[in-house]
Design an enzyme around this catalytic site. Structure first.
Site, PDB file in Angstrom:
ATOM      1  N   SER A 240      41.594  34.522  59.798  1.00  0.00           N
ATOM      2  CA  SER A 240      42.629  35.145  59.375  1.00  0.00           C
ATOM      3  C   SER A 240      42.152  36.393  58.350  1.00  0.00           C
ATOM      4  O   SER A 240      41.377  37.180  58.735  1.00  0.00           O
ATOM      5  CB  SER A 240      43.511  34.158  58.583  1.00  0.00           C
ATOM      6  OG  SER A 240      44.821  34.690  58.474  1.00  0.00           O
ATOM      7  N   ASP A 467      49.789  34.487  68.189  1.00  0.00           N
ATOM      8  CA  ASP A 467      49.512  34.396  66.745  1.00  0.00           C
ATOM      9  C   ASP A 467      50.486  34.659  66.156  1.00  0.00           C
ATOM     10  O   ASP A 467      50.687  35.792  65.930  1.00  0.00           O
ATOM     11  CB  ASP A 467      48.058  34.938  66.356  1.00  0.00           C
ATOM     12  CG  ASP A 467      47.512  34.412  65.089  1.00  0.00           C
ATOM     13  OD1 ASP A 467      48.406  34.327  64.040  1.00  0.00           O
ATOM     14  OD2 ASP A 467      46.360  33.919  65.135  1.00  0.00           O
ATOM     15  N   HIS A 495      47.991  29.953  65.215  1.00  0.00           N
ATOM     16  CA  HIS A 495      46.982  30.875  64.341  1.00  0.00           C
ATOM     17  C   HIS A 495      45.501  30.614  64.502  1.00  0.00           C
ATOM     18  O   HIS A 495      45.155  29.674  63.950  1.00  0.00           O
ATOM     19  CB  HIS A 495      47.596  30.653  62.872  1.00  0.00           C
ATOM     20  CG  HIS A 495      47.078  31.930  61.969  1.00  0.00           C
ATOM     21  ND1 HIS A 495      46.641  33.100  62.327  1.00  0.00           N
ATOM     22  CD2 HIS A 495      46.516  31.753  60.574  1.00  0.00           C
ATOM     23  CE1 HIS A 495      45.941  33.756  61.282  1.00  0.00           C
ATOM     24  NE2 HIS A 495      45.879  33.012  60.340  1.00  0.00           N
TER      25      HIS A 495
END
Length: 526
Positions: A240, A467, A495
């Site tokens: 991320s 995602d 995610h």
């Protein structure tokens, strides 16, 4: 690896509707930037020029690069902890220091040790030390842990590393309940005042560290840690927001890049408003996947007609609790902001969909405890009413890394239609959420720019097609920008991809980490 490990990897640049994921400011949502190390210029995230880093640190930094870590037991079996010193301000290294929390677990063997593998779970604001001790150091594939010492450092301003603090627990409770979809001038004024109060709290309680928590500065800290650990090159897995941190390191120190995995990638070339809008579309994509699954079940609280109808029913529910919040069994009631955060929190992992269905069923029946629990997990609110500093650090880093998305409410009003086009359900709230940096007390030091990291060793960029927090097109863009980038695609939900149940993804990444061989170009996994 366990695909249900706790990660709230990315938050939006909005603390109020932080449900969006932190990235941009912002991703992003629940469980922690300046010239290269050898340069003497002021902190900057301006871009490509930073790649020309001298190979020998500035003399003013030598004491930091030459330091020895004192490892100690730290309460978690097999893990050790230490404190890393770094300059508070890289432009003035002698003016003061910041102390950063580091943890490691030794390679278990057998096989030749490959050095250290640094991990970061994203945020910004997620505790890397907590992630290492709670998951990565025991849950990464055994063959990876056999060959690498697993290492983490809480970024400056995060968790154990001189954390940014902004609001008390009761103040944060009030902040998270502020109406994020203002219906009139009074509500707009209240939302704007909430953002200003949040920023003022950060300035009052963390004014010294606030100008020095950029991604560039954290990347420079990582290079000091690399050197102190005795590694010639940095091996790293970032998820991320951690992908932006890893890409920034590669830009600053391309010759020191070892094996870098950037999972759930961000696009560093986009301005804050575009990042926020793209992320809004990502949450819409994730919600549509949830809705399509939900309507096939007879007990779906959003109906059994179609995903479109489910979307309309959810939006109607949000309007209902906006007008009259429902009880939760405690003093806080579930209004639109907390309800939206709860739904978005469940978008990070399809494993949370059953919990969301139950929570929505109960909330639509007048009992909001389930959605409130999801929202609290997203914000990392503890049972005693206190909060971790996740959201404080999240906003501080995001607002420093990029200029604010808007200058005031008028900008938001003009942007709302494009956000609602991106997501009929979440668009309005996420458009207003991106207003938070407009009141930030410290000017942004970073700017959007492409990262090429020319001369770096092969870098693996991982993207998941549905995602919610880091849209797939961001991974495509970053892989294209990086001169040595290779895109690995996971066709699925949730995610990030590594360790979430795809043997194909895990095998490709493990091979790269162990042998240095990146996946073939265009490789796709399910």
């Amino acid at each position: 690896m366990d695909s249900r490990h706790p990660r709230r990897l990315l938050r939006t640049s909005t603390t109020a509707l932080a449900a969006a994921g932190l990235i941009l400011s912002g991703c992003t949502g629940g469980s922690d930037a300046a010239a290269p190390a050898g340069a003497t210029s002021a902190v900057s995230q301006a871009g490509p020029a930073a790649s020309a880093a001298p190979t020998t640190p500035d003399p003013a930094l030598r004491s930091f690069y030459a330091q020895k870590l004192t490892w100690r037991e730290c309460g978690t079996p097999k893990f050790q902890c230490a404190t890393l010193r770094a300059p508070l301000d890289y432009a003035k290294p002698a003016a003061g220091e910041i102390k950063l929390a580091v943890s490691r677990v030794a390679a278990t063997g057998p096989g030749k040790r490959l050095g250290s593998l640094l991990v970061n779970p994203g945020g910004p604001g997620g505790s890397a030390v907590g992630y290492l001790q709670g998951f990565a150091g025991i849950g990464y594939p055994v063959q990876v842990r056999a060959r690498y010492d697993m290492v983490a450092v809480d970024p400056r301003g995060v968790a154990r590393s001189e954390p940014v603090e902004c609001l008390t627990g009761p103040q944060m409770d009030s902040f998270t309940q502020v109406d994020q979809t203002p219906d009139d001038g009074a509500e707009t004024t209240a939302l704007t005042a909430a953002f200003k109060g949040f920023a003022a709290g950060c300035a009052k309680r963390s004014g010294q560290v606030l100008p020095h928590v950029s991604t560039v500065e954290t990347a420079r800290d990582m290079d000091i840690l690399r050197a102190v650990l005795g590694d010639e090159r940095l091996n790293y897995v970032g998820a991320s927001y951690g992908t932006f941190l890893g890409a920034t390191y590669a830009e600053l120190f391309p010759g020191r890049v070892g094996r870098l995995v950037l999972d759930g990638a961000m696009d560093p070339s986009l301005p804050a408003v575009d990042l926020a809008r793209d992320q809004t579309a990502g949450f819409e994509t994730a919600f549509r996947a949830f809705a399509a699954d939900c309507v096939q079940k007879p007990d779906c609280p959003l109906g059994t007609e179609s995903a479109d109808a489910a979307s309309g029913n959810l939006k109607a529910f949000f309007r209902t609790v906006d007008a009259e919040p429902v009880p939760t069994g405690e003093s806080r009631r579930l209004g639109e902001s907390l309800a939206t955060t709860g739904v978005i929190a469940a978008m990070y992992d399809e494993g949370a969909w059953p919990q969301l269905r139950e929570a929505l069923t109960r909330a639509m029946g007048g009992e909001g405890a389930g959605l409130l629990a999801l929202a609290d997990s997203y914000y990392e609110r503890e049972a005693d009413g206190t909060y971790t500093n996740l959201m404080f650090a999240n906003t501080a880093v995001n607002c420093l890394d990029l200029p604010a998305a808007y200058t005031g409410p008028q900008d938001v009003e003009r942007a709302v239609p494009s956000f609602e086009k991106a997501s009929p359900v979440f668009g309005e709230g996420l458009a207003w959420a991106a207003l938070n940096c407009s009141s930030w007390p410290v000017p942004a030091t970073g700017r959007p720019h492409r990262i090429t990291a020319a001369g770096a060793a092969p870098i693996v960029v991982v993207g998941t097609t549905r995602d919610p927090a880091t849209p797939y097109k961001w991974a495509q863009s970053l892989a294209d920008q990086l001169s040595s980038g290779t895109l690995l695609t996971y066709e699925g939900d949730g995610h990030t991809a590594y360790g979430r149940g795809s043997d194909c993804i895990d095998s490709a990444i493990n091979t790269y980490l162990l042998d240095g061989t990146p996946p073939t170009a265009g490789k796709r996994c399910t």
